[in-house]
Design an enzyme around this catalytic site. Structure first.
Site, PDB file in Angstrom:
ATOM      1  N   GLU A 141    -110.629  30.106  39.938  1.00 26.37           N
ATOM      2  CA  GLU A 141    -111.472  30.733  40.387  1.00 26.37           C
ATOM      3  C   GLU A 141    -111.845  30.908  41.671  1.00 26.37           C
ATOM      4  O   GLU A 141    -111.060  29.963  42.102  1.00 26.37           O
ATOM      5  CB  GLU A 141    -112.726  30.210  39.952  1.00 26.37           C
ATOM      6  CG  GLU A 141    -114.328  30.832  40.542  1.00 26.37           C
ATOM      7  CD  GLU A 141    -115.497  29.827  39.991  1.00 26.37           C
ATOM      8  OE1 GLU A 141    -115.275  28.008  38.974  1.00 26.37           O
ATOM      9  OE2 GLU A 141    -116.353  30.228  39.758  1.00 26.37           O
ATOM     10  N   GLY A 281    -113.898  20.945  43.333  1.00 28.96           N
ATOM     11  CA  GLY A 281    -114.289  19.426  43.490  1.00 28.96           C
ATOM     12  C   GLY A 281    -113.477  19.179  41.781  1.00 28.96           C
ATOM     13  O   GLY A 281    -112.360  18.585  41.548  1.00 28.96           O
ATOM     14  N   MET A 283    -112.731  22.480  38.025  1.00 32.06           N
ATOM     15  CA  MET A 283    -112.162  24.103  37.907  1.00 32.06           C
ATOM     16  C   MET A 283    -112.599  23.357  36.421  1.00 32.06           C
ATOM     17  O   MET A 283    -111.355  23.038  36.067  1.00 32.06           O
ATOM     18  CB  MET A 283    -111.495  24.678  38.223  1.00 32.06           C
ATOM     19  CG  MET A 283    -110.945  25.884  37.231  1.00 32.06           C
ATOM     20  SD  MET A 283    -112.355  26.719  38.387  1.00 32.06           S
ATOM     21  CE  MET A 283    -112.324  27.790  36.920  1.00 32.06           C
ATOM     22  N   ASN A 285    -111.668  25.346  33.788  1.00 32.67           N
ATOM     23  CA  ASN A 285    -110.668  26.291  32.970  1.00 32.67           C
ATOM     24  C   ASN A 285    -110.821  26.007  31.591  1.00 32.67           C
ATOM     25  O   ASN A 285    -110.784  25.059  30.884  1.00 32.67           O
ATOM     26  CB  ASN A 285    -109.403  25.871  33.547  1.00 32.67           C
ATOM     27  CG  ASN A 285    -109.140  26.172  35.066  1.00 32.67           C
ATOM     28  OD1 ASN A 285    -109.097  26.935  35.517  1.00 32.67           O
ATOM     29  ND2 ASN A 285    -108.477  25.209  35.559  1.00 32.67           N
ATOM     30  N   GLU A 318    -117.789  19.605  34.691  1.00 26.93           N
ATOM     31  CA  GLU A 318    -117.063  20.714  34.276  1.00 26.93           C
ATOM     32  C   GLU A 318    -116.933  20.580  32.497  1.00 26.93           C
ATOM     33  O   GLU A 318    -116.570  21.970  32.472  1.00 26.93           O
ATOM     34  CB  GLU A 318    -115.333  20.312  34.768  1.00 26.93           C
ATOM     35  CG  GLU A 318    -115.325  20.235  35.867  1.00 26.93           C
ATOM     36  CD  GLU A 318    -116.059  21.174  36.663  1.00 26.93           C
ATOM     37  OE1 GLU A 318    -116.175  22.025  36.557  1.00 26.93           O
ATOM     38  OE2 GLU A 318    -116.416  21.018  38.565  1.00 26.93           O
ATOM     39  N   HIS A 321    -119.498  23.535  31.534  1.00 28.61           N
ATOM     40  CA  HIS A 321    -118.901  24.825  31.560  1.00 28.61           C
ATOM     41  C   HIS A 321    -118.531  25.586  30.399  1.00 28.61           C
ATOM     42  O   HIS A 321    -118.065  26.454  30.352  1.00 28.61           O
ATOM     43  CB  HIS A 321    -118.282  24.724  32.733  1.00 28.61           C
ATOM     44  CG  HIS A 321    -118.546  24.443  34.251  1.00 28.61           C
ATOM     45  ND1 HIS A 321    -119.521  25.544  34.237  1.00 28.61           N
ATOM     46  CD2 HIS A 321    -118.336  24.153  35.202  1.00 28.61           C
ATOM     47  CE1 HIS A 321    -119.827  25.877  35.323  1.00 28.61           C
ATOM     48  NE2 HIS A 321    -119.294  25.664  36.212  1.00 28.61           N
ATOM     49  N   GLU A 340    -123.513  28.445  36.898  1.00 28.08           N
ATOM     50  CA  GLU A 340    -123.370  26.749  38.761  1.00 28.08           C
ATOM     51  C   GLU A 340    -124.700  26.486  38.874  1.00 28.08           C
ATOM     52  O   GLU A 340    -124.706  24.964  38.433  1.00 28.08           O
ATOM     53  CB  GLU A 340    -123.153  27.474  39.515  1.00 28.08           C
ATOM     54  CG  GLU A 340    -121.764  28.247  39.299  1.00 28.08           C
ATOM     55  CD  GLU A 340    -119.936  26.836  38.875  1.00 28.08           C
ATOM     56  OE1 GLU A 340    -120.581  25.455  38.872  1.00 28.08           O
ATOM     57  OE2 GLU A 340    -119.387  27.432  38.721  1.00 28.08           O
TER      58      GLU A 340
HETATM   59  N1  PHE Z   1    -115.846  26.862  39.107  1.00 31.85           N
HETATM   60  C1  PHE Z   1    -116.145  25.126  39.791  1.00 31.85           C
HETATM   61  C2  PHE Z   1    -116.852  24.196  39.291  1.00 31.85           C
HETATM   62  O1  PHE Z   1    -118.377  23.921  40.027  1.00 31.85           O
HETATM   63  C3  PHE Z   1    -116.057  24.954  41.734  1.00 31.85           C
HETATM   64  C4  PHE Z   1    -115.451  26.261  42.350  1.00 31.85           C
HETATM   65  C5  PHE Z   1    -115.176  27.004  42.407  1.00 31.85           C
HETATM   66  C6  PHE Z   1    -113.477  25.064  41.886  1.00 31.85           C
HETATM   67  C7  PHE Z   1    -113.765  27.874  43.364  1.00 31.85           C
HETATM   68  C8  PHE Z   1    -112.517  26.185  42.633  1.00 31.85           C
HETATM   69  C9  PHE Z   1    -112.385  26.870  43.085  1.00 31.85           C
HETATM   70  O2  PHE Z   1    -116.958  23.598  38.368  1.00 31.85           O
HETATM   71 ZN    ZN Z   2    -119.231  24.611  38.430  1.00 36.21          ZN
END
Ligand code: PHE
Ligand code: ZN
Length: 877
Positions: A141, A281, A283, A285, A318, A321, A340
């Site tokens: 990301e 912080g 990610m 995935n 996370e 998400h 977010e």
């Molecule tokens: N999507 C991640 C989060 O907020 C943040 C993130 C963005 C990490 C871009 C890495 C690169 O949980």
């Molecule tokens: Zn996030």
């Protein structure tokens, strides 16, 4: 391998820095993808400095695309194709367009195979596949997948992934990717392989791969439908003992999401990996969350109470998400707040439910005011759903995340928990497996709840923090009071005219004499430029308690004198409003002091004494309430900022409180809780202890040194140790150097604690701080390539208002030198430091000119990244 075409080096030399392409991407230009990629098979032959990536895309024309484009555009970044095949045959029908690969296809459905070769060791941007310590990991990301292989790297192209990894077994015994493992095996030469499949279609930004010598902390969770999920947190062997808290947090988050949102986890396993070099912080995935080790590893000897809370928060974020982000993802990057803002709201609610809701709200509002409000009032202001960007990495902001969460919280407030839940149920059901928009989200909330929320959509599109003025007049004869409200939003870049916004204000009246709620809380919706509200049947003079619980993310300017605020600080029935009364009382004194006015600190001293003495308040709340607003927040309220005057004003008040309340503060500072105890009471006691210590030092620096050194020496936990060291670091005397040296000596092998050692010095309130920070940047343990270490020094220093804004401009020069040095290695990280200069227009002329000069110097640098260019040029305005 046949048909190995290499391109002239000048065209795509992977080592040359890409020249900045200052192209603006606009939300209104969105078109659906011409081609879809329902399936992708990837094969990685992994090595630290040479990894082969073979990718096979099943592509078909998108039936909803407006154009019948025969050209398949595949994004790339510092890649060159080694070979290309269409339907199994080497192909010549391709060309490069800048970084992108264009393949011309004859029919509606094909198989396109591409081979690339990448060097993870040389990847200092930490985007794509990179090496950290001796492991390999990915960060995709927002647009990192295109640094691994050519692909339509946009969130609305969702594919099923099948991934094969091959590597040396001794070096990389553990091979992980998204989804479930399907097969493993051995190869000649000590190599092994693993094949995984992810059944859920996902955009490329959620792809992840990890290879390394890692050890798991294993556990399991049984979901509400009775499925057992295997959980693992993967770290270096030496760190295993520090993963317990993250695991407990994960299980608590899984249970909470079932209970509060009805969301169940969907794969058979959930993996978390900790890495030391990470841009952000963590990610989300799919099935394989990758974390900055700072948000995984903790024990009471090396991590503070704040670290523990942050780990719980980020692990939950996370995990949440998985539904708000992975199962339902974003149509394009302009919709980033869809996942977010919502996920931050969800993690905030989780933390509130598992701790003290009042204190959590205070902490969240403090961080909103410290990071989001300045963004919204500066040159980088943008809406929660931006309309344009040059580099999407620059939009992972407090506005998209935290203001986005406030926006959802307002709709939650208006709907109430049941209707909100009906809305989110519909949202997840309606958009499961899709790439959605912020409009889709609001629509689902409306359809699920039956409530019209269309007025709230302006919060997505209009930037700037509304200013709300409130005034109450009371007529004792009729027992009525009238509240006059007025709202205004100042212009922001690209938005000179502003429309009124719907602002939900929880409001009550408190009896001036009785201290009781004489008008019970009601939700006032301010949606006109001016509005008045009547209260009847009042038996005594009212005090205004407004924006209770911080129901709207606005700057509230309620007309209340010191006497009223002192009363409210003592009796307001809403804990947030009570805190706010105290803060307003202090803020009024601090801004008046900074303007050079004589101030009377007595009402504040009395209020702080009352707070400390109260038996009804818990220590964590007391600590928040008596904490003086930070200098940056005071500066926000000044028309023209003189950072020395702001500092003097705060020091003056700190001295007044510290010397007038020495006995009460010492009592608070003396109460000790064992380091292993992390109940809310123990955490609050430690927090109050350190806030008291800081005030004591303000009143009597010699006594501050004595108590801080004693606390430091006796500390059996990192919270007490770090906070006492932070107080010492701003004081004079040999104890300071002694303690700093002892701290480093004891923890020099623990990178996360060494970060604290750097940060404490960068935050130090001393005249020699700029000079010392320059020296820290030449310390053998300093690193430009490790984001945590760089931030510990440079970001922390840039947030040290007094020291950063030292009048010679030395601090400005240091930070801009660091930006330019970091930009060559890691543009994302460099660009994140630029907003420190965004306030240049607000300062007195001398500093203003010095900051401006540094911004111009940055913008004028040859070979600057797009990331840093965008931030610096927009900051110049
Ligand atoms: N999507 C991640 C989060 O907020 C943040 C993130 C963005 C990490 C871009 C890495 C690169 O949980
Ligand atoms: Zn996030």
């Amino acid at each position: 391998m046949a048909d190995v075409r290499t391109l002239p080096d000048a065209e795509v030399a992977p080592d040359a820095p890409p020249s900045p392409t200052h192209v603006t991407i606009r939300r209104e230009d969105y078109t659906p993808p011409d081609w879809l990629v329902p399936e992708i098979a990837l094969k990685f032959t992994l090595e630290l400095d040479k990894t082969k990536v073979q990718s096979k895309l099943t592509v078909r024309r998108n039936p909803t695309s407006a154009t019948a484009n025969a050209v398949l555009r595949l994004n790339g970044d510092e890649l060159k194709p080694v070979g290309i095949w269409v339907d199994g045959t080497p192909s010549e029908a391709w060309e490069m367009d800048g970084d992108d690969l264009l393949v011309t296809l004859a029919g509606d459905a094909h198989e396109v195979a591409i081979e690339t070769e990448i060097n993870p060791s040389a990847n200092s941007k930490l985007m794509g596949l990179y090496a950290s310590n001796d492991m390999l990991c990915t960060q995709c990301e927002a647009e990192g997948f295109r640094r691994i292989t050519f692909f339509p790297d946009r969130p609305d192209v969702l594919s099923k992934y099948r991934v094969r990894m091959e590597a040396d077994e001794a070096r990389f015994p553990i091979l992980l990717t998204n989804g479930n493992p399907v097969a493993t095996g051995k190869l000649d030469g000590g190599r092994h392989w693993a094949e995984w499949e992810d059944p859920f279609p996902k955009p490329s930004y959620l792809f992840a791969l990890v290879a390394g010598d890692l050890k798991p902390n294993r556990d399991s969770f049984t979901t509400m439908s009775g499925r057992k999920v295997d959980l693992a947190i993967w770290v270096r062997e030496a760190d295993l003992a520090k993963t317990g808290h993250a695991m407990e947090s994960l299980k608590a988050a899984m249970a909470w999401d079932e209970k509060v949102y009805g969301r169940e986890y969907d794969l058979d396993l959930f993996n978390i990996v900790a890495v030391s070099d990470f841009n952000m912080g963590a990610m989300e995935n799919k099935g394989l969350n990758i974390f900055n080790s700072a948000y995984v590893l903790a024990d009471t000897d090396t991590a503070t109470d704040v670290d523990f809370d942050n780990i719980a928060r980020v692990v939950a974020h996370e995990y949440f998400h998985n539904w708000s982000g992975d199962r339902v993802t974003c149509l394009d990057w302009f919709q980033l707040s869809l996942k977010e803002g919502f996920t931050v709201f969800r993690d905030q609610s989780f933390s509130a439910d598992t701790g003290s809701p009042a204190v959590k709200r205070i902490e969240d509002v403090r961080s909103l005011r410290s990071f989001q409000f300045p963004e919204d009032s500066g040159p980088l202001a943008h809406p929660v759903r931006p309309d344009s960007y040059m580099e999407i990495s620059n939009f992972y902001t407090a506005t998209v995340y935290n203001k986005g969460a406030e926006l959802i919280r307002m709709m939650h407030t208006v709907l109430g928990p049941e209707k909100f839940r009906a809305g989110t149920d519909l949202y997840f059901q309606r958009h499961d497996g899709q790439a959605a928009t912020c409009d889709d989200f609001v629509k689902a909330l409306e359809d699920g709840s039956g409530v019209d929320l269309s007025a709230f959509k302006i919060w997505y599109s209009q930037a700037g923090t509304p200013l709300v003025d409130a005034r109450v007049s009371y007529d004792p004869g009729s027992g009525t009071a009238t509240m006059e409200l007025e709202q205004r939003v100042k212009p922001t870049p690209g938005q000179p005219e502003k429309a009124p916004m719907p602002i939900p204000l929880k409001t009550a009246l408190i009896g001036e004499k009785s201290g009781a709620e004489i008008a019970p809380e009601r939700l006032v919706l301010l949606d006109q430029p001016k509005q008045s509200v009547r209260f009847e049947g009042l038996s005594e003079a009212p005090l205004l308690s407004i924006n209770r619980g911080f129901s709207a993310p606005v700057v509230m300017r309620a007309q209340r004198g010191p006497h009223d605020l002192e009363r409210l600080a003592q009796s307001d029935t809403d804990p947030f409003a009570r805190y706010e009364a105290m803060q307003d009382l202090a803020m009024n004194l601090l801004t008046a002091g900074a303007r050079g006015e004589e101030v009377d600190p007595e009402p504040l001293i009395r209020a702080v004494r009352n707070t400390l003495d109260s038996n009804a308040l818990d220590p964590a709340f007391k600590a928040e309430a008596i904490l003086l607003p930070q200098e940056a927040l005071i500066a926000e309220r000044m028309d023209v900022v003189d950072s020395d005057a702001v500092h003097r004003s705060r020091e003056h008040l700190r001295h007044a409180l510290g010397s007038s309340l020495a006995a009460e503060l010492k009592r608070a500072q003396a109460s000790v809780m064992a380091g292993a105890d992390r109940t809310p009471l123990a955490k609050g006691t430690r927090r109050l202890r350190s806030v008291a210590l800081d005030l004591i030092a303000g009143g009597d620096p010699a006594e501050g040194v004595r108590l801080a050194k004693a606390q430091f020496d006796a500390a059996d936990n990192m919270t007490d140790r770090q906070r006492s060291l932070a107080v010492l670091a701003s004081l004079d005397g040999p104890e300071r150097e002694e303690a700093l040296a002892a701290f480093l000596d004891r923890f020099k092998d623990d990178a996360l604690v060494v970060d604290k050692w750097f940060a404490i010095q960068a935050q130090s309130q001393r005249t020699d701080t700029p000079e010392r920070v320059e020296r820290l940047a030449t310390h053998p343990l300093f690193s430009l390539t490790n984001p945590n270490r760089l931030r510990a020094v440079v970001s922390q220093f840039a947030m040290n208002h007094w020291a950063f804004n030292e009048e010679s401009g030395r601090g400005y020069r240091f930070v801009s030198d660091m930006i330019m040095a970091a930009d060559r290695l890691n543009p994302q990280i460099a660009a994140r430091l630029v907003p420190a200069f965004g306030k240049w227009r607000r300062f007195e002329p001398k500093r203003s000119a010095l900051m401006h000069e540094q911004l111009e110097r940055i913008v004028g640098t040859a070979g600057l990244s797009r990331d840093t260019y965008e931030q610096a040029s927009k900051s110049l305005g």
